[in-house]
Enzyme design. Structure first.
Site, PDB file in Angstrom:
ATOM      1  N   GLN A 179       0.825  -1.213   0.000  1.00 54.41           N
ATOM      2  CA  GLN A 179       0.000   0.000   0.000  1.00 54.41           C
ATOM      3  C   GLN A 179       0.857   1.261   0.000  1.00 54.41           C
ATOM      4  OE1 GLN A 179      -3.592   1.364   2.766  1.00 54.41           O
ATOM      5  NE2 GLN A 179      -1.658   1.547   3.855  1.00 54.41           N
ATOM      6  N   LEU A 204      10.199   0.223   3.699  1.00 52.52           N
ATOM      7  CA  LEU A 204       8.800   0.036   4.089  1.00 52.52           C
ATOM      8  C   LEU A 204       8.440  -1.429   4.270  1.00 52.52           C
ATOM      9  CD1 LEU A 204       7.106   2.493   1.531  1.00 52.52           C
ATOM     10  CD2 LEU A 204       8.251   3.035   3.695  1.00 52.52           C
ATOM     11  N   SER A 243       3.626  -7.001   8.300  1.00 52.71           N
ATOM     12  CA  SER A 243       2.953  -5.915   9.020  1.00 52.71           C
ATOM     13  C   SER A 243       1.563  -6.252   9.540  1.00 52.71           C
ATOM     14  CB  SER A 243       2.849  -4.677   8.106  1.00 52.71           C
ATOM     15  OG  SER A 243       2.126  -4.988   6.937  1.00 52.71           O
ATOM     16  N   SER A 266       6.004   2.374  13.630  1.00 48.70           N
ATOM     17  CA  SER A 266       4.561   2.122  13.741  1.00 48.70           C
ATOM     18  C   SER A 266       4.040   2.552  15.099  1.00 48.70           C
ATOM     19  CB  SER A 266       4.293   0.628  13.546  1.00 48.70           C
ATOM     20  OG  SER A 266       2.975   0.292  13.921  1.00 48.70           O
ATOM     21  N   GLU A 322       2.143   0.860  16.724  1.00 50.29           N
ATOM     22  CA  GLU A 322       2.105  -0.361  17.532  1.00 50.29           C
ATOM     23  C   GLU A 322       3.302  -0.435  18.476  1.00 50.29           C
ATOM     24  OE1 GLU A 322      -0.115  -2.898  17.753  1.00 50.29           O
ATOM     25  OE2 GLU A 322      -1.530  -1.935  16.387  1.00 50.29           O
ATOM     26  N   TYR A 343       4.974  -7.992  16.223  1.00 53.66           N
ATOM     27  CA  TYR A 343       5.166  -6.951  15.211  1.00 53.66           C
ATOM     28  C   TYR A 343       5.644  -5.658  15.858  1.00 53.66           C
ATOM     29  CZ  TYR A 343       3.961  -3.227  11.941  1.00 53.66           C
ATOM     30  OH  TYR A 343       4.009  -2.109  11.145  1.00 53.66           O
ATOM     31  N   HIS A 346      -2.773   3.941   8.852  1.00 46.14           N
ATOM     32  CA  HIS A 346      -3.131   4.648   7.624  1.00 46.14           C
ATOM     33  C   HIS A 346      -3.673   3.642   6.627  1.00 46.14           C
ATOM     34  CE1 HIS A 346       1.159   3.785   7.920  1.00 46.14           C
ATOM     35  NE2 HIS A 346       1.202   3.628   6.599  1.00 46.14           N
TER      36      HIS A 346
END
Length: 327
Positions: free
Chosen positions: A12, A82, A86, A127, A129, A151, A181
């Site tokens: 993405q 990136l 995930s 992130s 997270e 993660y 996002h």
């Protein structure tokens, strides 16, 4: 002409970033698993419209040698890392692969830049997270980390690896601590896309119900297309640093469901049920980002707000489902 290298270019964020960099006049390179070249239709669907404009390199983040060869050959001005496993729920199912792939992959990228092209500016995708069970809200660059998933743990490790290479080897290495996002290009395994796609299917008579886990989980949801601009801005600064990118708003999964079903004229409560097996072993209940540093230093702000994001995703899935079903 500046050269940029993107790991995770088929994802993405990678697809939106590639579009953005091309619009800025960059020569854009991407690292892609060799198997993706054997199934371009499915594995590269997000960047199909860009393929003639990109330079793709087969390599694996599990192989230092393959990563080093790409960095040495391309010698990019900017590298955007990136790529990662995930999907948080999957990270509980296969924690060893998630941690090994994410941490080692980041280490390989940083080491390869240091050895092959030390002038290259590097972006690491952190992130929200990483904050996990945070004791303060909203969360900023100074908020202590308390990850609640393999993660999240792997991203904290990657963040500190990036910081270490910045401090020890003087690399221009920055971390973006991006809050959730989403977009029409989100994978179907993620809850937001699961909601938008299933709402569209139910509206078209292709599905009858939607099963979800924790409806009370709160997230700070923004549009992926806005967030890749923040990534780019971080690497345009004279000095590297770490930045939170977020909307500063928090919404529950239930609110996302309500908006999605409202947009297609349906009462969500008639179709949605809670499946206990879909809940995480250790839940992250509320995340909200403070992006004031990014606004002050980068001049960045999110443009797409929550309701607009939900409608965008549902409309896209309606179009996709109609074309597939011929309705």
């Amino acid at each position: 002409m500046k050269k940029a290298l993107i790991t995770g270019i088929t994802g993405q964020d990678g697809s939106y970033l590639a579009e953005f960099l091309l619009s800025k006049g960059y020569e854009v390179h991407g690292i892609v698993r060799r198997v993706a070249f054997e199934d371009i239709e499915h594995r590269m669907w997000r960047i199909r419209h860009l393929l003639k404009k990109l330079v793709l390199h087969p390599a694996s983040l599990e192989s230092y040698a393959s990563i080093f060869k790409v960095l040495e050959r391309v010698k990019p001005d900017e590298c955007y890392h990136l790529s990662a496993q995930s999907f948080v729920s999957y990270s509980f199912e296969d924690e060893f692969t998630t941690i090994n792939t994410n941490i080692n992959g980041t280490h390989y990228i940083l080491s390869s830049i240091k050895e092959a092209t030390p002038a290259c500016r590097c972006y690491f995708a952190g992130s929200s997270e990483m904050f996990g069970l945070s004791e303060e809200s909203p969360q900023s660059e100074t908020t202590p980390f308390h990850p609640r998933s393999p993660y999240g743990i792997s991203k904290v490790a990657g963040y500190y690896l990036t910081m270490n290479y910045r401090e020890a080897y003087n690399l221009h290495a920055s971390s973006g601590i991006l809050f959730n996002h989403e977009s029409p290009r989100r994978g179907f395994e993620f809850v937001t896309r699961k909601i938008s796609a299933t709402a569209a299917k139910i509206k078209l008579g292709l599905e009858k119900e939607l099963k979800l886990g924790n409806l009370d989980a709160k997230r700070d949801w923004g549009f992926a297309g806005d967030y890749v601009v923040a990534m780019w801005l971080m690497l345009q600064q004279e000095k590297p640093g770490d930045y939170v990118a977020a909307t500063g708003e928090t919404h529950t999964v239930r609110e996302f469901v309500e908006q999605a079903f409202k947009h297609v004229g349906l009462d969500w409560q008639k179709y949605v049920s809670v499946d206990e097996t879909l809940k995480r072993p250790s839940e992250v209940y509320a995340l909200k980002g403070d992006y004031s540093k990014a606004k002050r230093v980068l001049g960045w702000e999110p443009k797409v707000r929550f309701n607009e994001l939900v409608k965008m995703m549902v409309d896209s899935d309606l179009e996709i489902m109609r074309s597939r079903s011929g309705s």
